[in-house]
Enzyme design. Structure first.
Site, PDB file in Angstrom:
ATOM      1  N   HIS A  97       0.855  -1.191   0.000  1.00 29.32           N
ATOM      2  CA  HIS A  97       0.000   0.000   0.000  1.00 29.32           C
ATOM      3  C   HIS A  97       0.886   1.234   0.000  1.00 29.32           C
ATOM      4  CE1 HIS A  97      -3.077   2.914   1.143  1.00 29.32           C
ATOM      5  NE2 HIS A  97      -3.920   2.032   0.671  1.00 29.32           N
ATOM      6  N   ASP A 133      -7.970  -5.378   0.103  1.00 29.34           N
ATOM      7  CA  ASP A 133      -8.465  -6.172  -1.017  1.00 29.34           C
ATOM      8  C   ASP A 133      -8.029  -7.620  -0.956  1.00 29.34           C
ATOM      9  OD1 ASP A 133      -9.934  -4.219  -2.274  1.00 29.34           O
ATOM     10  OD2 ASP A 133      -8.169  -3.354  -3.231  1.00 29.34           O
TER      11      ASP A 133
HETATM   12  N1  CMC Z   1       4.149  -7.683  -4.955  1.00 27.59           N
HETATM   13  C1  CMC Z   1       5.497  -7.639  -5.165  1.00 27.59           C
HETATM   14  N2  CMC Z   1       6.246  -6.527  -5.069  1.00 27.59           N
HETATM   15  C2  CMC Z   1       5.618  -5.383  -4.757  1.00 27.59           C
HETATM   16  C3  CMC Z   1       4.224  -5.343  -4.508  1.00 27.59           C
HETATM   17  C4  CMC Z   1       3.492  -6.551  -4.626  1.00 27.59           C
HETATM   18  N3  CMC Z   1       2.170  -6.564  -4.412  1.00 27.59           N
HETATM   19  N4  CMC Z   1       3.852  -4.082  -4.199  1.00 27.59           N
HETATM   20  C5  CMC Z   1       4.969  -3.332  -4.246  1.00 27.59           C
HETATM   21  N5  CMC Z   1       6.036  -4.117  -4.571  1.00 27.59           N
HETATM   22  C6  CMC Z   1       7.444  -3.696  -4.651  1.00 27.59           C
HETATM   23  C7  CMC Z   1       7.698  -2.918  -5.935  1.00 27.59           C
HETATM   24  O1  CMC Z   1       8.158  -3.761  -6.958  1.00 27.59           O
HETATM   25  C8  CMC Z   1       8.749  -1.930  -5.496  1.00 27.59           C
HETATM   26  O2  CMC Z   1       9.986  -2.605  -5.446  1.00 27.59           O
HETATM   27  P1  CMC Z   1      11.363  -1.784  -5.794  1.00 27.59           P
HETATM   28  O3  CMC Z   1      11.483  -0.708  -4.743  1.00 27.59           O
HETATM   29  O4  CMC Z   1      12.418  -2.824  -5.709  1.00 27.59           O
HETATM   30  O5  CMC Z   1      11.175  -1.222  -7.165  1.00 27.59           O
HETATM   31  C9  CMC Z   1       8.384  -1.603  -4.040  1.00 27.59           C
HETATM   32  O6  CMC Z   1       7.651  -2.771  -3.587  1.00 27.59           O
HETATM   33  C10 CMC Z   1       7.505  -0.367  -3.895  1.00 27.59           C
HETATM   34  O7  CMC Z   1       6.374  -0.524  -4.754  1.00 27.59           O
HETATM   35  P2  CMC Z   1       5.715   0.680  -5.539  1.00 27.59           P
HETATM   36  O8  CMC Z   1       4.923   0.117  -6.683  1.00 27.59           O
HETATM   37  O9  CMC Z   1       6.736   1.707  -5.842  1.00 27.59           O
HETATM   38  O10 CMC Z   1       4.739   1.243  -4.410  1.00 27.59           O
HETATM   39  P3  CMC Z   1       3.496   2.184  -4.643  1.00 27.59           P
HETATM   40  O11 CMC Z   1       3.273   2.867  -3.359  1.00 27.59           O
HETATM   41  O12 CMC Z   1       3.695   3.031  -5.839  1.00 27.59           O
HETATM   42  O13 CMC Z   1       2.302   1.162  -4.971  1.00 27.59           O
HETATM   43  C11 CMC Z   1       0.572  -0.427  -4.685  1.00 27.59           C
HETATM   44  C12 CMC Z   1       1.394   0.687  -4.036  1.00 27.59           C
HETATM   45  C13 CMC Z   1      -0.612  -0.752  -3.800  1.00 27.59           C
HETATM   46  C14 CMC Z   1       0.023   0.061  -6.042  1.00 27.59           C
HETATM   47  C15 CMC Z   1       1.466  -1.672  -4.884  1.00 27.59           C
HETATM   48  O14 CMC Z   1       1.915  -2.150  -3.640  1.00 27.59           O
HETATM   49  C16 CMC Z   1       0.758  -2.787  -5.657  1.00 27.59           C
HETATM   50  O15 CMC Z   1       0.785  -2.800  -6.889  1.00 27.59           O
HETATM   51  N6  CMC Z   1       0.097  -3.771  -4.939  1.00 27.59           N
HETATM   52  C17 CMC Z   1      -0.692  -4.779  -5.568  1.00 27.59           C
HETATM   53  C18 CMC Z   1      -2.039  -4.221  -5.985  1.00 27.59           C
HETATM   54  C19 CMC Z   1      -2.965  -4.001  -4.806  1.00 27.59           C
HETATM   55  O16 CMC Z   1      -3.121  -4.869  -3.948  1.00 27.59           O
HETATM   56  N7  CMC Z   1      -3.641  -2.834  -4.791  1.00 27.59           N
HETATM   57  C20 CMC Z   1      -4.645  -2.510  -3.768  1.00 27.59           C
HETATM   58  C21 CMC Z   1      -4.207  -1.386  -2.884  1.00 27.59           C
HETATM   59  S1  CMC Z   1      -5.261  -1.209  -1.424  1.00 27.59           S
HETATM   60  C22 CMC Z   1      -6.838  -0.778  -2.000  1.00 27.59           C
HETATM   61  C23 CMC Z   1      -6.919   0.436  -2.847  1.00 27.59           C
HETATM   62  O17 CMC Z   1      -6.082   1.348  -2.800  1.00 27.59           O
HETATM   63  O18 CMC Z   1      -7.875   0.516  -3.586  1.00 27.59           O
END
Ligand code: CMC
Length: 430
Positions: free
Chosen positions: A307, A365
């Site tokens: 998140h 989720d």
């Molecule tokens: N599985 C594997 N690696 C992950 C994941 C994951 N679910 N989420 C983040 N990472 C890694 C990502 O690859 C990155 O690694 P590095 O620093 O080595 O490049 C690091 O963690 C930071 O990730 P980010 O994408 O830069 O983080 P963000 O804050 O931009 O994204 C997120 C947050 C929720 C979009 C992301 O964690 C994600 O894609 N999660 C899976 C989708 C999900 O469950 N979304 C629902 C969010 S909660 C409900 C809502 O908001 O509606």
């Protein structure tokens, strides 16, 4: 409250004092509004990781401590003692209602559930296999074509009517979309039923036989809607504010929010989690999928993990996890193996260095889809359910933005990386 200024020194040694402001709780913000005018530079923050876009009284999140509060009330207390309708009143009006206020509000919502009959014709135009989110965004946007006589954003009465219509009609639109995909006749709302009972009735009853509403199903839905109701400046809410800041009508702004929610990084994650669990299929495959999620070259992510704000735990996930146990035990559905698979995946990821170091925890989720599935709601409807709950948060934010005299059209700038000026070349010379 204004605090001591934040002093910025440019490379040429020019000093600029930027005002620092404090909210009631949470980190201070540096007001960079005059930066461009005085220094001819913009701030650069893709994804708005360190950017506050507005002032808001509605919802507070502390991502390090796992705190979520609506109008100051911790979500755990609201989940334990309140109802979605009461929480909706709280989000829209800022205070918990008295008994009389709640009764009046509940009555208003119950008596705005029907759609203009003409809107039902829209559903006849969609293909049977249309995604319900596509129908939801289209039909919510089309509300502006039916209810335009009360759409003056500067009129507080119109703002109230809009809020009531959105909250009351979202379940009716959602159920109509589901009925189209399932080939069953549309079921009209029944206003003697409460919000979640009515939704269940519209989704699952058929004219051919009586339908008995399961109180556990209605309770679980109510809880999920409370937890989904608002989440400060998330992607879809910011989209609603941004679209609304241009003066676009509120139904268009909400339709924009529905579209933003659909993405798998946001509300679409609940559908993606179930698809992922189905793909994993068996506990023996978990290791392989955890390895895929950690592999930099593989685009696969563990859906329902991570998140932007929560870096310790998602308080909504903790509450929903409990409800999963209750729903699966009491409804006696055959989803227990899927929940067991989810729990084992959760445990394996929580112990894994990659997930620990990056502070990736199960989010709301990860579990919500398991409950929706146990209630008999198909996977393609999961994000629609999220949208029903979130619609009140979007509406509260739209109202707050419109009523705020400091609101200006949301218009970010950029770091331009395209070609510098060049002369047009005639087509025969290219
Ligand atoms: N599985 C594997 N690696 C992950 C994941 C994951 N679910 N989420 C983040 N990472 C890694 C990502 O690859 C990155 O690694 P590095 O620093 O080595 O490049 C690091 O963690 C930071 O990730 P980010 O994408 O830069 O983080 P963000 O804050 O931009 O994204 C997120 C947050 C929720 C979009 C992301 O964690 C994600 O894609 N999660 C899976 C989708 C999900 O469950 N979304 C629902 C969010 S909660 C409900 C809502 O908001 O509606």
């Amino acid at each position: 409250m204004t605090k001591e200024a934040f002093r910025l020194t440019s490379p040429s040694g020019v000093e600029l004092d930027l005002p620092v402001r404090s909210g009631t709780v949470g980190p201070d913000v540096i007001d960079v509004g005059k930066l461009y005018k005085e220094q001819r530079v913009f701030t650069y923050d893709p994804g708005f990781v360190s950017t506050g876009s507005c002032e808001s009284d509605i919802t507070y999140i502390d991502g390090e401590e796992g705190i979520l509060m609506y109008r100051g009330y911790p979500v755990e207390q609201l989940a334990a003692h309140s109802s979605f309708i009461e929480v909706s009143y709280l989000l829209l009006h800022g205070e918990l209602p008295t008994a009389a206020e709640l009764e009046k509000f509940d009555h208003t919502i119950r008596t705005h559930t029907m759609l203009n009959e003409g809107m039902l014709n829209f559903f006849k135009g969609f293909r049977y296999d249309a995604h319900p989110m596509a129908m939801l965004s289209a039909v919510v946007g089309s509300m502006s074509a039916y209810y335009h006589s009360e759409m003056d954003a500067s009129n507080p009465d119109h703002r109230d009517i809009f809020a009531h219509r959105i909250l009351a009609k979202m379940p009716t639109i959602a159920a109509a979309a589901y009925k189209l995909t399932s080939g069953q006749p549309f079921m009209y709302p029944q206003n003697d039923l409460n919000y979640c009972e009515n939704l269940l009735q519209m989704l699952f009853s058929v004219p051919a036989e009586p339908y008995e509403i399961d109180p556990i199903a209605a309770e679980a839905l109510d809880l999920l809607f409370i937890l989904h109701a608002d989440h400060e400046q998330n992607c879809s809410t910011s989209t609603v504010r941004m679209a609304g800041s241009s003066g676009a009508n509120p139904y268009s702004a909400i339709a924009a929010g529905v579209s933003a929610l659909w993405g798998p990084a946001h509300g679409g994650a609940n559908e993606a989690v179930l698809n992922m669990l189905n793909e994993i299929g068996d506990k023996s495959q978990i290791k392989k999928y955890v390895a895929k999620a950690k592999d930099k070259v593989d685009p696969f992510r563990l859906m329902g993990f991570g998140h932007r704000v929560y870096k310790n735990f998602d308080p909504r996930a903790t509450i929903i996890r409990e409800m999963c146990h209750k729903v699966l035990a009491q409804l006696g559905r055959d989803d227990t193996p899927m929940f067991d698979l989810a729990l084992e995946l959760e445990q394996m990821a929580l112990k894994d260095d990659y997930f620990v170091e990056k502070k990736l925890y199960p989010n709301v989720d990860f579990y919500s889809g398991i409950i929706y599935r146990a209630l008999g709601i198909p996977t393609s409807m999961f994000t629609v359910m999220f949208a029903i709950g979130r619609s009140v948060g979007w509406t509260a934010h739209w109202r707050e933005m419109i009523a705020d005299p400091s609101t200006r059209i949301a218009r970010p700038r950029q770091l331009y990386t395209g070609p510098p000026q060049r002369d047009y070349i005639a087509i025969e010379k290219r």
